[in-house]
Write an enzyme that holds these catalytic residues in place. Structure first.
Site, PDB file in Angstrom:
ATOM      1  CD  GLU A  60     -13.449   9.384  18.343  1.00 50.74           C
ATOM      2  OE1 GLU A  60     -13.172   9.551  17.152  1.00 50.74           O
ATOM      3  OE2 GLU A  60     -14.329  10.061  19.026  1.00 50.74           O
ATOM      4  CE  LYS A  97      -1.105   9.441  10.366  1.00 50.09           C
ATOM      5  NZ  LYS A  97      -0.485   9.928   9.411  1.00 50.09           N
ATOM      6  CB  CYS A 131      13.900  -1.952 -24.732  1.00 51.14           C
ATOM      7  SG  CYS A 131      13.253  -2.377 -26.369  1.00 51.14           S
ATOM      8  CB  CYS A 177       9.614  -1.900 -28.056  1.00 49.16           C
ATOM      9  SG  CYS A 177       9.108  -2.592 -26.665  1.00 49.16           S
ATOM     10  CE  LYS A 235      -5.205  10.448  11.787  1.00 51.00           C
ATOM     11  NZ  LYS A 235      -5.220  10.228  10.567  1.00 51.00           N
ATOM     12  CG  ASP A 245      -5.849   5.421   5.610  1.00 49.58           C
ATOM     13  OD1 ASP A 245      -5.796   6.643   5.140  1.00 49.58           O
ATOM     14  OD2 ASP A 245      -5.086   4.629   5.064  1.00 49.58           O
ATOM     15  CB  CYS A 275      10.134  -5.782 -28.940  1.00 50.05           C
ATOM     16  SG  CYS A 275      11.522  -4.926 -28.575  1.00 50.05           S
ATOM     17  CB  CYS A 305      13.189  -5.874 -25.308  1.00 52.19           C
ATOM     18  SG  CYS A 305      11.597  -5.282 -24.638  1.00 52.19           S
ATOM     19  CE1 TYR A 341     -13.677  13.294  12.147  1.00 55.38           C
ATOM     20  CE2 TYR A 341     -13.395  11.068  11.124  1.00 55.38           C
ATOM     21  CZ  TYR A 341     -13.293  12.440  11.027  1.00 55.38           C
ATOM     22  OH  TYR A 341     -12.943  13.165  10.102  1.00 55.38           O
TER      23      TYR A 341
END
Ligand code: IVH
Length: 676
Positions: free
Chosen positions: A118, A319, A431, A437, A120, A122, A416, A413, A230
């Site tokens: 089968e 897996k 920053c 900011c 698997k 997720d 800002c 930054c 299952y």
């Protein structure tokens, strides 16, 4: 009574329900619709209309009732009559051969074993309990012994039968399987969420888990969830076939949805070929799979083989290895975090990996950029394993183009324009703009409102962005001054959303000291440290006045963190915001210290969780450890009692090993929590 008009209506209702169920089953379970959407809608509307005209004839299991019901205050617990086990893992063909050999030895046979193969899936495992053919309870797997009652939510999933088809099913039957979200459904849901400013989910599994744990089942009903079954759990008052594959066929006959890729094969070599085939078609599927499950098909052989503590001897999961792809690094942009940390983010040419389109990857810091030797325009190798955010694992310098550009840390930054500073010896550049900011302000407000902080529902990322951009708020304290008039003026904010938001803001005022400290977003002060600070100081004022030395008396607080905390409370603008928050009514009960007489199992112990936990959520593990009196810390030291190392544990695990600190697996932790 044959002429009784209500009888006629009841007959018509039964006929319509039968038809709607039949076409639902064709569409959602068998993927073989016979009606167009418009034809189905007509049928459904006719049923709805007749039911609304005859409320006394409405059946709780009518297909019109899949829209969800009143929100719950909390989920109740369900103890699984037959535990929901997990699976042992195989990592290659050798493990698979060992698996078959072990089985042959135990069964005293040498013939190849017949296996059901089968995919698997997720997703999220759930259990469905039927009595007399009617769904009476649905539960999550939880820790395998105890799960949560999610019946209202499961009822909204179209492929979960509310009533079984046929009549040969056992009186009591528990069916198990995986709830998941199709990739197309997930993408569409996220696109809509993005457009409306709602929360965007990281991946289909998280979205599924979140949807199943919704207290408001009307919201679950809107999520594109489906299910593959299952296995079975409880079976009473009836018998099932002698082979697992035949049991699945019976389940399909009673209306359950089965994965079409399930096959029965002889011998482990055929299992390995199945594995290779599935790996090849994986990216063409509209759902995520993370490997294959192989189960001994004969139930009597399964019974002879039996179980180890947590896993059956008759099944194994193989897996897929982490999937790798190659794509081009288009650019590196710099994001500004809550404490000003500048994080490089890779913008990639979109590429599909394990069914998900990847266009960004985090690079953590400039050291990582240097370590990888990244140059903009490079072809890069990316990897995605399970839940993990995609990462760049290497570059292909031989494919470097002439016009490639070096990745440079900007001097100013990006949000800002303030200077970016990187003190000697520190990995992180920041920053220097502080709360002037905009990016830092937004992040600090998001953090303040987040679930583990003040938990202000309805204040999503997009809304924070708008509020700051429209200059309706500057600091977290301004949230408590927001009024209806300014909020309704915002795009996409109806009167109802405004009202809900204002109620959430009001509700958030009653909090705990630990949450409040965490919500301030002090650099290096995570949830565990905030809790330790609350337990140590009992109230805010002594913490505000604490010296660097006295702060170091707190568990888990070293000189660097102590310095940061003292500096935070020493800053005038932070003091002003805290005063405003308290004036606005943010409050907490004084922190109570556990009486020494109520010594619990793990009191006095310090535990560190690291890596990805697969069965428990981290918050869950933490809460349960704390409930036993343990202190959960963020860093490993010689004082640490033990470290729980999940998947892909890194530096904390290494440190524990260096210091000789006890290391437990997630399963050890589960055993411990369950009273071991
Ligand atoms: S059988 C005792 N079959 O994998 C056997 N599990 O690690 C119980 N899963 O919790 C599980 N696809 O969430 C089985 N075809 C499949 C599966 C499957 C996904 C998940 C399930 C389970 C976990 C076990």
């Amino acid at each position: 009574m044959a002429n009784d008009p209500s009888n006629k209506v009841a007959d018509e209702l039964a006929r319509l329900r039968g038809q709607v169920n039949h076409h639902n089953h064709l569409y959602h379970t068998l993927d073989q619709p016979e009606l167009s959407d418009a034809e189905f809608d007509l049928l459904f509307q006719r049923l709805q209309q007749l039911e609304s005209q005859n409320p006394d004839l409405v059946d709780a299991n009518s297909p019109t009732r899949r829209v969800g019901g009143a929100p719950l205050a909390a989920f109740t617990q369900v103890t699984h009559e037959v535990p929901m086990l997990s699976l042992d893992n195989a990592f290659g063909a050798d493990d698979m051969s060992d698996f078959e050999r072990r089985i042959q030895t135990r069964l005293s046979i040498t013939d190849p074993i017949t296996f059901a193969c089968e995919p698997k899936i997720d997703g999220v495992a759930i259990s469905l309990l039927y009595e007399g053919g009617r769904l009476i309870r649905a539960a999550t797997r939880g820790d395998g012994t105890t799960g949560e009652n999610i019946t209202d939510n499961a009822r909204t999933i179209a492929s979960v039968p509310l009533e079984l088809m046929g009549d040969s099913y056992p009186d009591r039957l528990e069916v198990r399987g995986e709830v998941y979200m199709s990739l197309s459904g997930f993408d569409e849901m996220n696109r809509e969420a993005e457009a409306t400013g709602d929360k965007v989910f990281a991946n289909p599994r998280n979205a599924t888990a979140g949807s199943l744990r919704q207290l408001n089942s009307r919201l679950t009903a809107k999520r594109p969830l489906t299910m593959f079954c299952y296995s079975v759990g409880v079976v009473e008052g009836g018998a099932l076939p002698e082979r697992h594959s035949d049991i699945l066929t019976s389940l399909a006959g009673w209306g359950f949805r089965m994965n079409p890729l399930i096959e029965v094969v002889k011998g482990v070599d055929a299992c390995n070929r199945y594995f290779t085939r599935l790996q090849e078609i994986r990216s063409t599927l509209d759902y995520e799979i993370d490997g294959c499950v192989f189960k001994v098909d004969s139930i009597s052989e399964q019974e002879t083989l039996g179980f180890l503590t947590r896993t059956p001897r008759w099944a194994i999961a193989h897996k897929f290895p982490a999937e790798e792809g190659v794509t081009r690094l288009l650019d590196v942009e710099f994001q500004v975090g809550r404490t000003g940390a500048i994080t490089p983010v890779a913008r990639l040419e979109p590429v599909k990996l394990a069914g998900v389109t990847i266009s960004n990857a985090t690079l953590h810091n400039m050291d990582e950029v240097q370590r990888l030797g990244l140059v903009i325009g490079d072809m890069v190798k990316i990897q995605r394993a399970g839940d993990v955010i995609p990462k760049i694992v290497g570059v292909l310098p031989e494919l470097r183009a002439d016009d490639s550009r070096k990745v440079l840390l900007p001097g100013a930054c990006p949000a800002c324009g303030s200077d970016i500073v990187q003190p000697e010896g520190e990995v992180i550049a920041r920053c220097s703009g502080g709360l002037s900011c905009g990016a830092q302000r937004k992040e600090s407000i998001r953090h303040f409102a987040s679930r583990l902080a003040l938990d202000i529902g309805g204040l999503g990322d997009k809304l924070v962005e708008q509020l700051v951009d429209e200059q309706l708020i500057e600091t977290t304290a301004d949230l408590f001054q927001l009024g209806e008039e300014s909020l309704v003026a915002l795009p996409r904010m109806g009167a109802k959303s405004v009202n809900n938001l204002l109620v959430s803001i009001e509700d958030s005022k009653k909090t705990t000291l630990a949450r409040f400290i965490y919500s301030l977003g002090i650099s290096e002060v995570g949830e565990a440290t905030a809790r330790n600070l609350a337990l140590h100081f009992h109230d805010l004022q002594p913490l505000r006045e604490a010296s660097v030395e006295s702060l170091q008396e707190v568990d888990d607080v070293g000189p660097i963190v102590a310095e940061k905390i003292a500096a935070f409370f020493g800053q005038k603008n932070n003091q002003a915001v805290i005063d405003q928050l308290v004036d606005a009514g943010v409050c907490w009960e004084p922190e109570v210290v556990e009486a020494p007489t109520s010594r619990r199992g793990l009191s006095g112990e310090t535990v560190v969780l690291t890596g990805t936990l697969l069965k428990l959520t981290r918050n869950d593990a933490k809460a349960r450890l704390q409930a036993l009196g343990a202190k959960v810390s963020g860093s490993v030291s010689s004082k640490t009692s033990f470290v729980v190392a999940g998947d892909a544990a890194g530096s904390k695990l290494t440190k524990a090993q260096e210091l000789g600190v006890l290391v437990l697996t997630e399963q050890d932790l589960i055993d411990l929590l369950e009273g071991g």
